[in-house]
Design a protein around this motif. Sequence first.
Motif, PDB file in Angstrom:
ATOM      1  N   ASN A   5       5.067  27.382  90.030  1.00  0.00           N
ATOM      2  CA  ASN A   5       3.676  27.535  89.620  1.00  0.00           C
ATOM      3  C   ASN A   5       3.354  26.510  88.536  1.00  0.00           C
ATOM      4  O   ASN A   5       3.907  26.557  87.432  1.00  0.00           O
ATOM      5  CB  ASN A   5       3.451  28.960  89.129  1.00  0.00           C
ATOM      6  CG  ASN A   5       3.521  29.948  90.273  1.00  0.00           C
ATOM      7  OD1 ASN A   5       2.541  30.162  90.974  1.00  0.00           O
ATOM      8  ND2 ASN A   5       4.681  30.536  90.482  1.00  0.00           N
ATOM      9  N   LEU A   6       2.495  25.569  88.892  1.00  0.00           N
ATOM     10  CA  LEU A   6       2.190  24.457  88.004  1.00  0.00           C
ATOM     11  C   LEU A   6       1.125  24.849  86.986  1.00  0.00           C
ATOM     12  O   LEU A   6       0.283  25.706  87.238  1.00  0.00           O
ATOM     13  CB  LEU A   6       1.709  23.262  88.827  1.00  0.00           C
ATOM     14  CG  LEU A   6       2.664  22.786  89.936  1.00  0.00           C
ATOM     15  CD1 LEU A   6       2.071  21.582  90.643  1.00  0.00           C
ATOM     16  CD2 LEU A   6       4.029  22.440  89.367  1.00  0.00           C
ATOM     17  N   LEU A   7       1.177  24.184  85.859  1.00  0.00           N
ATOM     18  CA  LEU A   7       0.188  24.413  84.804  1.00  0.00           C
ATOM     19  C   LEU A   7      -0.993  23.469  84.967  1.00  0.00           C
ATOM     20  O   LEU A   7      -0.896  22.420  85.611  1.00  0.00           O
ATOM     21  CB  LEU A   7       0.830  24.192  83.430  1.00  0.00           C
ATOM     22  CG  LEU A   7       2.029  25.063  83.080  1.00  0.00           C
ATOM     23  CD1 LEU A   7       2.521  24.728  81.671  1.00  0.00           C
ATOM     24  CD2 LEU A   7       1.698  26.540  83.190  1.00  0.00           C
ATOM     25  N   ASP A   8      -2.106  23.854  84.361  1.00  0.00           N
ATOM     26  CA  ASP A   8      -3.261  22.955  84.304  1.00  0.00           C
ATOM     27  C   ASP A   8      -2.918  21.777  83.399  1.00  0.00           C
ATOM     28  O   ASP A   8      -2.374  21.966  82.307  1.00  0.00           O
ATOM     29  CB  ASP A   8      -4.484  23.692  83.753  1.00  0.00           C
ATOM     30  CG  ASP A   8      -4.880  24.884  84.614  1.00  0.00           C
ATOM     31  OD1 ASP A   8      -4.591  24.860  85.824  1.00  0.00           O
ATOM     32  OD2 ASP A   8      -5.466  25.837  84.066  1.00  0.00           O
ATOM     33  N   LYS A   9      -3.244  20.583  83.839  1.00  0.00           N
ATOM     34  CA  LYS A   9      -2.878  19.375  83.081  1.00  0.00           C
ATOM     35  C   LYS A   9      -4.067  18.885  82.246  1.00  0.00           C
ATOM     36  O   LYS A   9      -5.120  18.546  82.796  1.00  0.00           O
ATOM     37  CB  LYS A   9      -2.427  18.262  84.040  1.00  0.00           C
ATOM     38  CG  LYS A   9      -1.171  18.616  84.819  1.00  0.00           C
ATOM     39  CD  LYS A   9      -0.653  17.412  85.599  1.00  0.00           C
ATOM     40  CE  LYS A   9      -1.522  17.090  86.798  1.00  0.00           C
ATOM     41  NZ  LYS A   9      -1.362  18.077  87.886  1.00  0.00           N
ATOM     42  N   PRO A  10      -3.924  18.828  80.919  1.00  0.00           N
ATOM     43  CA  PRO A  10      -4.975  18.209  80.096  1.00  0.00           C
ATOM     44  C   PRO A  10      -5.101  16.728  80.439  1.00  0.00           C
ATOM     45  O   PRO A  10      -4.152  16.109  80.952  1.00  0.00           O
ATOM     46  CB  PRO A  10      -4.458  18.388  78.659  1.00  0.00           C
ATOM     47  CG  PRO A  10      -3.413  19.458  78.733  1.00  0.00           C
ATOM     48  CD  PRO A  10      -2.815  19.347  80.102  1.00  0.00           C
ATOM     49  N   SER A  11      -6.236  16.175  80.166  1.00  0.00           N
ATOM     50  CA  SER A  11      -6.431  14.748  80.423  1.00  0.00           C
ATOM     51  C   SER A  11      -5.457  13.920  79.592  1.00  0.00           C
ATOM     52  O   SER A  11      -5.107  14.292  78.461  1.00  0.00           O
ATOM     53  CB  SER A  11      -7.864  14.330  80.075  1.00  0.00           C
ATOM     54  OG  SER A  11      -8.800  15.048  80.855  1.00  0.00           O
ATOM     55  N   LEU A  12      -5.024  12.793  80.146  1.00  0.00           N
ATOM     56  CA  LEU A  12      -4.141  11.886  79.412  1.00  0.00           C
ATOM     57  C   LEU A  12      -4.914  11.197  78.294  1.00  0.00           C
ATOM     58  O   LEU A  12      -6.131  10.989  78.384  1.00  0.00           O
ATOM     59  CB  LEU A  12      -3.553  10.846  80.365  1.00  0.00           C
ATOM     60  CG  LEU A  12      -2.570  11.388  81.420  1.00  0.00           C
ATOM     61  CD1 LEU A  12      -2.296  10.322  82.472  1.00  0.00           C
ATOM     62  CD2 LEU A  12      -1.264  11.837  80.773  1.00  0.00           C
ATOM     63  N   THR A  13      -4.209  10.817  77.259  1.00  0.00           N
ATOM     64  CA  THR A  13      -4.818  10.090  76.142  1.00  0.00           C
ATOM     65  C   THR A  13      -5.266   8.711  76.602  1.00  0.00           C
ATOM     66  O   THR A  13      -4.553   8.031  77.354  1.00  0.00           O
ATOM     67  CB  THR A  13      -3.801   9.938  74.994  1.00  0.00           C
ATOM     68  OG1 THR A  13      -3.326  11.231  74.618  1.00  0.00           O
ATOM     69  CG2 THR A  13      -4.429   9.256  73.789  1.00  0.00           C
ATOM     70  N   GLN A  14      -6.454   8.300  76.187  1.00  0.00           N
ATOM     71  CA  GLN A  14      -6.912   6.959  76.548  1.00  0.00           C
ATOM     72  C   GLN A  14      -5.986   5.910  75.935  1.00  0.00           C
ATOM     73  O   GLN A  14      -5.481   6.075  74.819  1.00  0.00           O
ATOM     74  CB  GLN A  14      -8.346   6.741  76.061  1.00  0.00           C
ATOM     75  CG  GLN A  14      -9.362   7.618  76.776  1.00  0.00           C
ATOM     76  CD  GLN A  14     -10.792   7.319  76.344  1.00  0.00           C
ATOM     77  OE1 GLN A  14     -11.030   6.485  75.469  1.00  0.00           O
ATOM     78  NE2 GLN A  14     -11.745   7.986  76.957  1.00  0.00           N
ATOM     79  N   GLU A  15      -5.766   4.838  76.676  1.00  0.00           N
ATOM     80  CA  GLU A  15      -4.773   3.832  76.274  1.00  0.00           C
ATOM     81  C   GLU A  15      -5.036   3.298  74.860  1.00  0.00           C
ATOM     82  O   GLU A  15      -4.099   3.129  74.064  1.00  0.00           O
ATOM     83  CB  GLU A  15      -4.759   2.679  77.274  1.00  0.00           C
ATOM     84  CG  GLU A  15      -3.675   1.654  77.007  1.00  0.00           C
ATOM     85  CD  GLU A  15      -3.585   0.604  78.102  1.00  0.00           C
ATOM     86  OE1 GLU A  15      -2.783  -0.342  77.947  1.00  0.00           O
ATOM     87  OE2 GLU A  15      -4.324   0.722  79.105  1.00  0.00           O
ATOM     88  N   LYS A  16      -6.283   3.071  74.518  1.00  0.00           N
ATOM     89  CA  LYS A  16      -6.595   2.495  73.204  1.00  0.00           C
ATOM     90  C   LYS A  16      -6.311   3.463  72.063  1.00  0.00           C
ATOM     91  O   LYS A  16      -6.207   3.065  70.901  1.00  0.00           O
ATOM     92  CB  LYS A  16      -8.057   2.042  73.160  1.00  0.00           C
ATOM     93  CG  LYS A  16      -9.071   3.175  73.307  1.00  0.00           C
ATOM     94  CD  LYS A  16     -10.498   2.636  73.303  1.00  0.00           C
ATOM     95  CE  LYS A  16     -11.513   3.768  73.453  1.00  0.00           C
ATOM     96  NZ  LYS A  16     -12.913   3.246  73.455  1.00  0.00           N
ATOM     97  N   SER A  17      -6.148   4.769  72.405  1.00  0.00           N
ATOM     98  CA  SER A  17      -5.881   5.770  71.374  1.00  0.00           C
ATOM     99  C   SER A  17      -4.399   6.095  71.225  1.00  0.00           C
ATOM    100  O   SER A  17      -4.022   6.880  70.342  1.00  0.00           O
ATOM    101  CB  SER A  17      -6.652   7.065  71.688  1.00  0.00           C
ATOM    102  OG  SER A  17      -8.048   6.823  71.726  1.00  0.00           O
ATOM    103  N   LEU A  18      -3.546   5.510  72.070  1.00  0.00           N
ATOM    104  CA  LEU A  18      -2.116   5.788  71.994  1.00  0.00           C
ATOM    105  C   LEU A  18      -1.519   5.195  70.724  1.00  0.00           C
ATOM    106  O   LEU A  18      -1.777   4.046  70.379  1.00  0.00           O
ATOM    107  CB  LEU A  18      -1.399   5.200  73.222  1.00  0.00           C
ATOM    108  CG  LEU A  18      -1.688   5.856  74.580  1.00  0.00           C
ATOM    109  CD1 LEU A  18      -1.054   5.039  75.696  1.00  0.00           C
ATOM    110  CD2 LEU A  18      -1.193   7.297  74.607  1.00  0.00           C
ATOM    111  N   LYS A  19      -0.695   5.982  70.050  1.00  0.00           N
ATOM    112  CA  LYS A  19      -0.003   5.487  68.857  1.00  0.00           C
ATOM    113  C   LYS A  19       1.350   4.888  69.222  1.00  0.00           C
ATOM    114  O   LYS A  19       1.885   4.052  68.504  1.00  0.00           O
ATOM    115  CB  LYS A  19       0.179   6.619  67.852  1.00  0.00           C
ATOM    116  CG  LYS A  19      -1.124   7.288  67.420  1.00  0.00           C
ATOM    117  CD  LYS A  19      -0.844   8.441  66.472  1.00  0.00           C
ATOM    118  CE  LYS A  19      -2.113   9.202  66.119  1.00  0.00           C
ATOM    119  NZ  LYS A  19      -2.676   9.932  67.265  1.00  0.00           N
TER     120      LYS A  19
END
Length: 307
Positions: A5-19
Amino acid sequence: MSVKNLLDKPSLTQEKSLKTLVENRTIFSLENCELNIFETYQKSDLVPLKFNDLVVTSMLRGKKVMHLFDEPHFEYLPGETVIVPSNVEMKIDFPEASKNNPTQCIALAIDNKVITDTLEFLNEKYPKEGKNNLWKLDYENYFFYNNVDLASTINKLIKECMGTSITKDALADLTLQELIVRIIQTQTVKRLDTSQTLAIDSPITASIEYIKNNIQNSIQLKDLSDKACMSTTSFYRSFKKELGMSPIEFILNEKIKFAKKLLSNPNIQINEVSYATGFEDSNYFIRLFKKYEGVTPKQYQLMNFSN
């Protein structure tokens, strides 16, 4: 093959916001828990991670390889959950991570007092049958598949942690209690799946042994309650409290597991498997098998043989 049973996936972080490209971390802090969402976009090995509190981790995307408790490493995939005690270090490989194939995982750190208070509450207000049969987390069975109820509870908690409601702390606290119950029930079922036993004082132990020894036959609730020396009503309630599922659901799970073992023989016929698992109606057996496994018995047999 088992349906996870899979979980709901939040949206990925936008590339420009990645640390960082390795375990980029987004934190949602509440009064009694902290939700961390980790994303990794490049291959890496033995990345260390440790929390001060017990942490419930669940995979959302991609694949990790976990090194934990000085035990053999294992693949960690969506639909699976791992619980890790406080101050225990994980080391994690990301063998396939890339910008086009990132991993995403949640790590929910839970305040120890919430866990202690919840276990005390359960043992006082909803005690299990048996003198020494207590509600407690099982750190031997720390890795398991999400079932429907567990996945639903984790999804609910993610939603509350990421939400903006002024009552989210209160709602999250209630859901944390539910999560602890679901984890303990899931661990109990896993103990049985791996041929471990329940607490010796549990009255449903004898009934579970009866189910496993008579899986080829029709099993009646009265037979099981008699084995437990309980009324059918008390037995049903105790069984569901212990395992998070009804006796009938458990019997069907065991019958499907037995059918899968039989289907490892490429020459056995589907109707033979149906009768051998106590189903007189082959069509019902086929529908039930597909509901549990996502494929028909014949498809499962062919997949198993091709592997």
